[in-house]
Design a protein around this motif. Structure first.
Motif, PDB file in Angstrom:
ATOM      1  N   UNK A  34       0.852  -1.192   0.000  1.00  0.00           N
ATOM      2  CA  UNK A  34       0.000   0.000   0.000  1.00  0.00           C
ATOM      3  C   UNK A  34       0.896   1.254   0.000  1.00  0.00           C
ATOM      4  N   UNK A  35       0.296   2.390  -0.352  1.00  0.00           N
ATOM      5  CA  UNK A  35       1.008   3.669  -0.362  1.00  0.00           C
ATOM      6  C   UNK A  35       0.892   4.339   1.006  1.00  0.00           C
ATOM      7  N   UNK A  36       1.988   4.928   1.454  1.00  0.00           N
ATOM      8  CA  UNK A  36       1.964   5.736   2.671  1.00  0.00           C
ATOM      9  C   UNK A  36       2.340   7.157   2.278  1.00  0.00           C
ATOM     10  N   UNK A  37       1.454   8.114   2.571  1.00  0.00           N
ATOM     11  CA  UNK A  37       1.687   9.527   2.226  1.00  0.00           C
ATOM     12  C   UNK A  37       1.696  10.329   3.529  1.00  0.00           C
ATOM     13  N   UNK A  38       2.787  11.065   3.762  1.00  0.00           N
ATOM     14  CA  UNK A  38       2.930  11.838   4.997  1.00  0.00           C
ATOM     15  C   UNK A  38       3.107  13.310   4.633  1.00  0.00           C
ATOM     16  N   UNK A  39       2.043  14.101   4.840  1.00  0.00           N
ATOM     17  CA  UNK A  39       2.123  15.562   4.626  1.00  0.00           C
ATOM     18  C   UNK A  39       2.481  16.237   5.937  1.00  0.00           C
ATOM     19  N   UNK A  40       3.427  17.166   5.897  1.00  0.00           N
ATOM     20  CA  UNK A  40       3.799  17.922   7.088  1.00  0.00           C
ATOM     21  C   UNK A  40       3.179  19.318   6.987  1.00  0.00           C
ATOM     22  N   UNK A  41       2.113  19.534   7.743  1.00  0.00           N
ATOM     23  CA  UNK A  41       1.454  20.837   7.910  1.00  0.00           C
ATOM     24  C   UNK A  41       1.166  21.543   6.584  1.00  0.00           C
ATOM     25  N   UNK A  42       1.933  22.584   6.266  1.00  0.00           N
ATOM     26  CA  UNK A  42       1.651  23.409   5.096  1.00  0.00           C
ATOM     27  C   UNK A  42       1.780  22.628   3.800  1.00  0.00           C
ATOM     28  N   UNK A  43       2.521  21.536   3.817  1.00  0.00           N
ATOM     29  CA  UNK A  43       2.617  20.690   2.623  1.00  0.00           C
ATOM     30  C   UNK A  43       1.245  20.137   2.242  1.00  0.00           C
ATOM     31  N   UNK A  44       0.403  19.891   3.247  1.00  0.00           N
ATOM     32  CA  UNK A  44      -0.949  19.401   2.950  1.00  0.00           C
ATOM     33  C   UNK A  44      -1.796  20.511   2.315  1.00  0.00           C
ATOM     34  N   UNK A  45      -1.673  21.743   2.827  1.00  0.00           N
ATOM     35  CA  UNK A  45      -2.439  22.861   2.265  1.00  0.00           C
ATOM     36  C   UNK A  45      -2.075  23.061   0.793  1.00  0.00           C
ATOM     37  N   UNK A  46      -0.800  22.926   0.491  1.00  0.00           N
ATOM     38  CA  UNK A  46      -0.345  23.108  -0.892  1.00  0.00           C
ATOM     39  C   UNK A  46      -0.648  21.869  -1.732  1.00  0.00           C
ATOM     40  N   UNK A  47      -0.776  20.712  -1.089  1.00  0.00           N
ATOM     41  CA  UNK A  47      -1.056  19.485  -1.826  1.00  0.00           C
ATOM     42  C   UNK A  47       0.198  18.807  -2.343  1.00  0.00           C
ATOM     43  N   UNK A  48       1.245  18.718  -1.501  1.00  0.00           N
ATOM     44  CA  UNK A  48       2.511  18.139  -1.953  1.00  0.00           C
ATOM     45  C   UNK A  48       2.353  16.663  -2.293  1.00  0.00           C
TER      46      UNK A  48
END
Length: 881
Positions: A233-247
């Motif tokens: 499976x895929x694991x995606x870890x956004x750190x704070x502002x990275x989620x707002x930007x959609x990294x």
């Protein structure tokens, strides 16, 4: 690997244990959330990290905190899936337990170096290797400083088991309110460490080595995992502002081979405070670790999935950081990756401007609201930079999607059109940003100005005002001439307010410092006066003198805040200023004296006068005497007449120098005395001419004195020790040879004079032939002696010159014969002429060959002899006219 296998496999179930920092004021939205042990510990729930703690101790506490959380999560995982043991039970191979912490949870007072981070991660890997499979750790986040002095916000993703798997994710987009480390380079001067951003990345090729494997720091936050049952499976870890930007979403979109439908995906957001953005969520349930939002989002997620969620509050001091709250969610089934919505390709020649403008409008609305929420001027600038980068990314995506299967000519037209529209958009963005930015700056300055009277006694606030005013001026300076002209009125008004606020804040700081200084004036004056009276600059340790000097320099900085009139009106202040200046001067003079003493001592420390004397090195002794004289003069002129407190120190140094100088002079005199004898003898016989002495009125007496002098000189030289003769062979051998020749010539000359005197009184008419015959016999004997000596010749240039000089004298004597006498003794005279000429030619030829082979000048007399000789009688020394 990317799709779940069909069949009877059990679903992937994940239980999250979310641990977040907790503070009551955060829950009430009255303070920023805690950030580990970074910054002012009074904001971290009241629990202070030890002052002056060593890095080794920090890492030890940090690991102890991680170990405690890991073992607690491991216990839950063993009870749920391993029957309390280490082996996963049958049917539970796809059950995962995850420990997740919020952003900044592990931030230290100072950022960790890469080596320190590597040391910590190796300990974590060793711990993870001892835990059962399907236990995962998302440890967010650590501050790691790069070799270039920038700070990375790093989250560690660890899959436990043998061997453990580790990924190190770096936050792509730092926020304006993220912690900013500063380092004090000098008292009161700080360097601020920039947070690393992918847009200005400098971390390429940075790695750490864990379990002998090089592991990179990466901006990529999407990677593949696999359960113990073999389901990927895929694991995606956004750190704070990275989620707002959609990294994470952007990373998936940019992959060369996108994941197909049915791919399982776990999306995790770790933050200090942020909202989830639905358009950037990659699965139907997103785990959110956040000090403010987790107690809402995680509980909501758990209640939707199951009614068995539990929450444990741990409001007690931790080994590291602040009090923490733990939320254990119910096991949740892993869902499929949300279908990624890509923009459909519009008409290739439709306006890209509308598309990009709409993007800017959405970004501006979102970030403007966040700016209001956080109250931080820096976040607005971040929003502008992100909007610009996103506009550029959208333009590239627009071209890529629109230009598929297009003719090259149409593709080129499309690119030109998009670039033209993008330039218009960027100009519009800059204009809108500058107007909004100036408005926000003005509101911030007005707010600071209004709060000035209330906060003018709080030093950190005043320093913050000054820093902000400088920031505003810098930002205004960066505006283009067109922007300045367009906003002239607004800028002039803002600069006027900023100058006023800065001036008032600086004046308030000076007033506070003066007030605090005057309150402690009595104690300071007593300490300085006592130091001035009792501190011994002559004998105290250098570090103590440096400490006094540094303290007084710091004190002088505060004294300089007072004007001359203020000092005159306050006598204790004037006395303190005078005493401080005096101590600074004495400390500087003492440190300078010590430095000069060290230089001199280093030069004479290894001097061994006795060894130099044994080596008969006259030049070295002369240089040492000169150095001692120069050093004494330098020290006496520099210190002794100016500062009485240094008399003892200077006297000791001068005494040492005088002692060395005295030893050197004594050795030099002794050495020169031993050299004097040889020099005297050489000078005495340098111009002696036996033929000239013969012609003198008292010739016999002079020749007898010469013979006596030669005998005594040879006897005195014979008394020299054998080793001395060997050392001085190049000087003694030629001298002895010359003395023997002179002695022989003098003896022959006396015999001639006595014979002439005796025969002239009886039969002078027949005496002449007899005398001439005797002279020829003497010359023959002398030539034979020279020839015999030449056979023992060892190659000395001085000796060769002596042979040539003697031959010349013999030839001069032979030329003194009259033609009649030469005819009378023709056979004997001819034989002698041939012998002496051959001997001279042989000596001259040998000298020529010697010079060609080794063109070295005649060695000077450098070594000494030990016997002292008497003066040579003056009447035998013939000086050239």
């Amino acid at each position: 690997m990317r799709t779940q296998s069909a069949g009877t496999q059990t679903p992937v179930m994940i239980r999250d244990i979310v641990v977040t920092a907790h503070s009551p004021v955060v829950a009430a939205y009255r303070s920023v959330p805690p950030t580990g042990e970074f910054g002012d510990s009074s904001l971290l729930g009241g629990y202070r990290a030890p002052e002056g703690e060593k890095t080794e101790s920090v890492i030890k506490r940090l690991y102890a905190q991680i170990e405690g959380l890991t073992l607690s999560a491991s216990k839950t995982h063993r009870e749920d899936n391993c029957g309390g043991g280490d082996t996963i039970e049958i049917g539970k191979e796809n059950n995962i337990t995850r420990l997740i912490t919020n952003e900044f949870f592990f931030y230290t007072k100072k950022p960790l170096s890469i080596q320190e981070f590597q040391q910590l991660q190796q300990k974590i890997a060793d711990l993870a290797a001892k835990q059962p499979e399907n236990l995962h750790l998302i440890l967010a986040s650590f501050a790691v400083i790069t070799p270039k002095g920038e700070v990375m916000n790093v989250a560690a993703h660890v899959e436990c088991g043998q061997p453990p798997k580790l990924n190190f994710i770096v936050k792509n987009n730092p926020s304006g309110i993220d912690p900013v480390y500063r380092e004090e380079t000098q008292p009161g001067q700080f360097v601020y460490r920039r947070n690393v951003s992918k847009a200005f990345s400098t971390i390429s090729n940075l790695t750490v080595t864990v379990d002998a494997e090089s592991r990179p720091f990466s901006f990529n936050n999407v990677f593949e995992c696999k359960t113990a049952g073999g389901i990927p499976y895929l694991s995606c870890v956004d750190i704070c502002l990275d989620h707002i930007v959609g990294v994470a979403k952007q990373n998936l979109l940019e992959m060369a081979a996108p994941y197909p439908a049915g791919t399982l995906c776990s999306h995790i957001v770790v933050s200090n405070y942020t909202e989830l953005t639905s358009e950037h969520c990659l699965s139907s349930s997103v785990t959110h670790a956040d000090p403010v939002r987790s107690h809402i989002n995680c509980k909501k997620m758990a209640e939707i999935q199951s009614q068995t969620s539990s929450e444990q509050d741990m409001l007690k001091p931790q080994i590291f950081g602040t009090p923490a709250r733990t939320i254990v969610t119910a096991p949740t089934e892993l869902t499929q990756l949300t279908v990624l919505s890509k923009e459909t390709a519009p008409n290739p020649f439709a306006s890209a401007y509308d598309l990009l403008t709409n993007l800017w409008r959405k970004s501006r609305e979102r970030f403007a609201s966040q700016y209001y929420l956080f109250g931080d001027i820096m976040l607005l600038e971040d929003s502008f930079q992100m909007a610009m980068r996103k506009a550029e990314n959208k333009s590239e995506l627009f071209i890529r999607l629109s230009s598929k299967e297009m003719r090259e000519e149409d593709k080129q037209k499309l690119e030109e059109k998009v670039k033209e529209e993008q330039k218009k958009l960027e100009d519009d963005l800059v204009t809108q940003f500058n107007q909004l930015f100036l408005e926000k700056l003005e509101k911030r300055v007005d707010a600071d100005d209004a709060a000035f009277e209330r906060m003018k006694y709080y030093l950190p606030t005043l320093e913050g005002n000054i820093a902000f005013c400088k920031f505003v001026k810098d930002k205004i300076d960066q505006l283009s001439p067109e922007e300045k002209l367009r906003n002239t009125k607004k800028i002039d008004g803002l600069l006027k307010k900023v100058d006023h606020l800065q001036h008032e804040s600086e004046a308030a700081i000076i007033s506070l410092r003066k007030s605090a200084f005057l309150q402690s004036l009595a104690n300071l004056s007593g300490y300085i006066a006592d130091t001035h009276a009792n501190f011994d600059f002559a004998t105290s340790d250098k570090n103590a003198i440096k400490a006094i000097h540094q303290y007084c320099k710091h004190l002088k900085t505060s004294l300089d805040l007072f004007t001359t009139e203020e000092k005159q009106k306050n006598p204790p202040l004037a006395d303190l200023s005078k005493n401080t200046d005096d101590l600074i001067r004495k400390a500087e003079l003492s440190l300078q004296l010590r430095q000069e003493i060290n230089i001199i001592n280093r030069k004479i420390k290894k001097v061994d006068v006795a060894a130099i004397k044994d080596d008969k090195d006259e030049i070295a002794l002369e240089k040492l005497v000169k150095f001692c004289k120069k050093s004494r003069k330098q020290i006496e002129n520099r210190f002794s007449a100016k500062e009485q407190i240094y008399n003892k120190q200077v006297s000791l140094l001068l005494l040492h120098i005088r002692e060395i100088q005295s030893q050197a002079i004594s050795a030099l005199q002794e050495l020169q005395a031993t050299l004097k004898s040889i020099k005297k003898i050489s000078d005495a016989i340098k111009y002696v001419d036996v033929d000239s002495l013969k012609k003198e009125k008292d010739g016999i007496e002079a020749l007898q004195s010469l013979i006596k002098f030669c005998k005594k000189s040879i006897q005195s030289i014979d008394l020299y020790p054998s080793d001395e003769k060997v050392k001085r062979a190049d000087s003694i051998a030629p001298l002895v040879e010359k003395l023997n020749i002179l002695k022989g010539e003098a003896e022959t000359a006396i015999k001639e004079l006595k014979l002439i005197s005796t025969t002239s009184s009886k039969k002078p008419q027949i005496a002449l032939p007899t005398v001439k015959n005797k002279v020829l016999d003497h010359l023959a004997s002398r030539i034979q002696s020279l020839a015999s000596s030449f056979k023992q010749f060892k190659g000395d240039e001085v000796q060769l010159r002596m042979y040539i000089e003697t031959c010349d004298k013999v030839m001069v004597k032979m030329q003194a014969f009259t033609p009649e006498e030469k005819q009378q003794y023709a056979e004997q005279f001819s034989s002698l002429s041939v012998e002496i000429t051959a001997l001279r030619d042989k000596a001259s030829q040998t000298l020529l060959h010697l010079k060609e082979a080794s063109p070295i000048a005649e060695k000077p007399i450098e070594k000494a002899v030990k016997a002292e000789q008497k003066e040579v009688p003056e009447h035998i020394i013939q000086k050239p006219k």
